[in-house]
Scaffold this active site. Structure first.
Site, PDB file in Angstrom:
ATOM      1  N   ASP A  43      32.861  56.130  -5.424  1.00 14.51           N
ATOM      2  CA  ASP A  43      32.369  55.846  -6.773  1.00 14.51           C
ATOM      3  C   ASP A  43      31.031  55.111  -6.672  1.00 14.51           C
ATOM      4  O   ASP A  43      30.871  54.228  -5.829  1.00 14.51           O
ATOM      5  CB  ASP A  43      33.399  54.990  -7.521  1.00 14.51           C
ATOM      6  CG  ASP A  43      33.146  54.944  -9.009  1.00 14.51           C
ATOM      7  OD1 ASP A  43      32.098  54.392  -9.415  1.00 14.51           O
ATOM      8  OD2 ASP A  43      33.982  55.441  -9.780  1.00 14.51           O
ATOM      9  N   ILE A  44      30.087  55.463  -7.542  1.00 11.15           N
ATOM     10  CA  ILE A  44      28.773  54.807  -7.507  1.00 11.15           C
ATOM     11  C   ILE A  44      28.806  53.415  -8.145  1.00 11.15           C
ATOM     12  O   ILE A  44      27.863  52.656  -7.998  1.00 11.15           O
ATOM     13  CB  ILE A  44      27.669  55.671  -8.169  1.00 11.15           C
ATOM     14  CG1 ILE A  44      27.976  55.930  -9.638  1.00 11.15           C
ATOM     15  CG2 ILE A  44      27.447  56.958  -7.399  1.00 11.15           C
ATOM     16  CD1 ILE A  44      26.812  56.510 -10.419  1.00 11.15           C
ATOM     17  N   ASN A  99      41.809  58.264 -16.376  1.00 14.95           N
ATOM     18  CA  ASN A  99      41.487  57.832 -17.733  1.00 14.95           C
ATOM     19  C   ASN A  99      41.468  59.044 -18.654  1.00 14.95           C
ATOM     20  O   ASN A  99      40.977  60.108 -18.269  1.00 14.95           O
ATOM     21  CB  ASN A  99      40.127  57.128 -17.758  1.00 14.95           C
ATOM     22  CG  ASN A  99      40.110  55.872 -16.911  1.00 14.95           C
ATOM     23  OD1 ASN A  99      41.118  55.184 -16.796  1.00 14.95           O
ATOM     24  ND2 ASN A  99      38.968  55.578 -16.318  1.00 14.95           N
ATOM     25  N   GLY A 105      39.169  55.017 -21.664  1.00 12.77           N
ATOM     26  CA  GLY A 105      38.051  54.660 -20.796  1.00 12.77           C
ATOM     27  C   GLY A 105      37.412  55.820 -20.063  1.00 12.77           C
ATOM     28  O   GLY A 105      36.676  55.616 -19.103  1.00 12.77           O
ATOM     29  N   GLN A 106      37.662  57.062 -20.514  1.00 19.13           N
ATOM     30  CA  GLN A 106      37.077  58.221 -19.827  1.00 19.13           C
ATOM     31  C   GLN A 106      35.592  58.307 -20.155  1.00 19.13           C
ATOM     32  O   GLN A 106      35.216  58.513 -21.304  1.00 19.13           O
ATOM     33  CB  GLN A 106      37.797  59.512 -20.233  1.00 19.13           C
ATOM     34  CG  GLN A 106      37.335  60.711 -19.442  1.00 19.13           C
ATOM     35  CD  GLN A 106      38.134  61.977 -19.728  1.00 19.13           C
ATOM     36  OE1 GLN A 106      38.994  62.000 -20.599  1.00 19.13           O
ATOM     37  NE2 GLN A 106      37.842  63.016 -18.990  1.00 19.13           N
ATOM     38  N   SER A 107      34.743  58.150 -19.144  1.00 20.21           N
ATOM     39  CA  SER A 107      33.297  58.174 -19.359  1.00 20.21           C
ATOM     40  C   SER A 107      32.643  59.470 -18.886  1.00 20.21           C
ATOM     41  O   SER A 107      31.497  59.734 -19.226  1.00 20.21           O
ATOM     42  CB  SER A 107      32.628  56.974 -18.676  1.00 20.21           C
ATOM     43  OG  SER A 107      32.887  56.974 -17.292  1.00 20.21           O
ATOM     44  N   HIS A 112      39.188  63.386 -13.329  1.00 16.17           N
ATOM     45  CA  HIS A 112      38.966  62.728 -12.039  1.00 16.17           C
ATOM     46  C   HIS A 112      40.005  61.644 -11.823  1.00 16.17           C
ATOM     47  O   HIS A 112      40.408  60.949 -12.739  1.00 16.17           O
ATOM     48  CB  HIS A 112      37.546  62.174 -11.911  1.00 16.17           C
ATOM     49  CG  HIS A 112      37.091  61.287 -13.028  1.00 16.17           C
ATOM     50  ND1 HIS A 112      36.795  61.761 -14.295  1.00 16.17           N
ATOM     51  CD2 HIS A 112      36.874  59.955 -13.071  1.00 16.17           C
ATOM     52  CE1 HIS A 112      36.405  60.757 -15.058  1.00 16.17           C
ATOM     53  NE2 HIS A 112      36.456  59.629 -14.337  1.00 16.17           N
ATOM     54  N   LEU A 113      40.435  61.562 -10.585  1.00 19.46           N
ATOM     55  CA  LEU A 113      41.418  60.580 -10.151  1.00 19.46           C
ATOM     56  C   LEU A 113      40.677  59.444  -9.451  1.00 19.46           C
ATOM     57  O   LEU A 113      39.983  59.678  -8.461  1.00 19.46           O
ATOM     58  CB  LEU A 113      42.408  61.240  -9.186  1.00 19.46           C
ATOM     59  CG  LEU A 113      43.448  60.343  -8.516  1.00 19.46           C
ATOM     60  CD1 LEU A 113      44.455  59.840  -9.550  1.00 19.46           C
ATOM     61  CD2 LEU A 113      44.161  61.108  -7.406  1.00 19.46           C
ATOM     62  N   HIS A 114      40.794  58.238 -10.001  1.00 17.31           N
ATOM     63  CA  HIS A 114      40.245  57.052  -9.341  1.00 17.31           C
ATOM     64  C   HIS A 114      41.269  56.565  -8.325  1.00 17.31           C
ATOM     65  O   HIS A 114      42.459  56.480  -8.641  1.00 17.31           O
ATOM     66  CB  HIS A 114      40.027  55.910 -10.343  1.00 17.31           C
ATOM     67  CG  HIS A 114      38.950  56.140 -11.331  1.00 17.31           C
ATOM     68  ND1 HIS A 114      37.671  55.659 -11.161  1.00 17.31           N
ATOM     69  CD2 HIS A 114      38.957  56.774 -12.531  1.00 17.31           C
ATOM     70  CE1 HIS A 114      36.942  55.993 -12.205  1.00 17.31           C
ATOM     71  NE2 HIS A 114      37.699  56.672 -13.052  1.00 17.31           N
TER      72      HIS A 114
END
EC number: 3.9.1.-
Length: 126
Positions: A43-44, A99, A105-107, A112-114
């Site tokens: 993640d950035i 998310n 909180g989906q941006s 995608h899986l964190h």
């Protein structure tokens, strides 16, 4: 964290995403794993000492848009997350999060899986 909430409040499904560009190698990412179904990369904006994402190469905007035939692919994301966590030495545990929508909180509207680890996670998370 407030920046991610602000992004989530204005993000909308549809169109190309930064993840599509990463999949097509149009922009760089620190890739951990890749196969024909998914891609895992750091993640950035890490929220833990180890924080990476696992994304499907197939575009699915969000979990609520997933079809029944996406079941195997979505399960594959979790298995890849588990394997990458092990490869990165997360022996004491980690958290997996997806998310959903602006309140979730989906941006970025590409499923995608964190995977977060490397420290004690708090509960409740939000």
């Amino acid at each position: 964290m407030a920046d991610e909430i602000a992004k989530a409040q204005v993000a909308r499904p549809g169109g190309d995403t930064i993840f599509g560009k990463i999949i097509r190698k149009e922009i760089p990412a620190k890739i951990i794993y890749e196969d024909d179904q998914c891609l895992a990369f750091h993640d950035i904006s890490p929220q833990a000492p180890t924080h990476f994402l696992v994304i499907p190469k197939k575009y699915i905007s969000q979990i609520s848009a997933a079809e029944d035939d996406d079941e195997s692919l979505l399960g594959h994301l979790m298995i890849v997350g588990k394997k990458c966590a092990a490869d990165l030495g997360l022996k004491k545990g980690y958290r997996m999060v997806v998310n959903e929508g602006s309140d979730g909180g989906q941006s970025v509207y590409h499923v995608h899986l964190h995977v977060l680890g490397g420290r004690q996670m708090n509960w409740p998370p939000g």
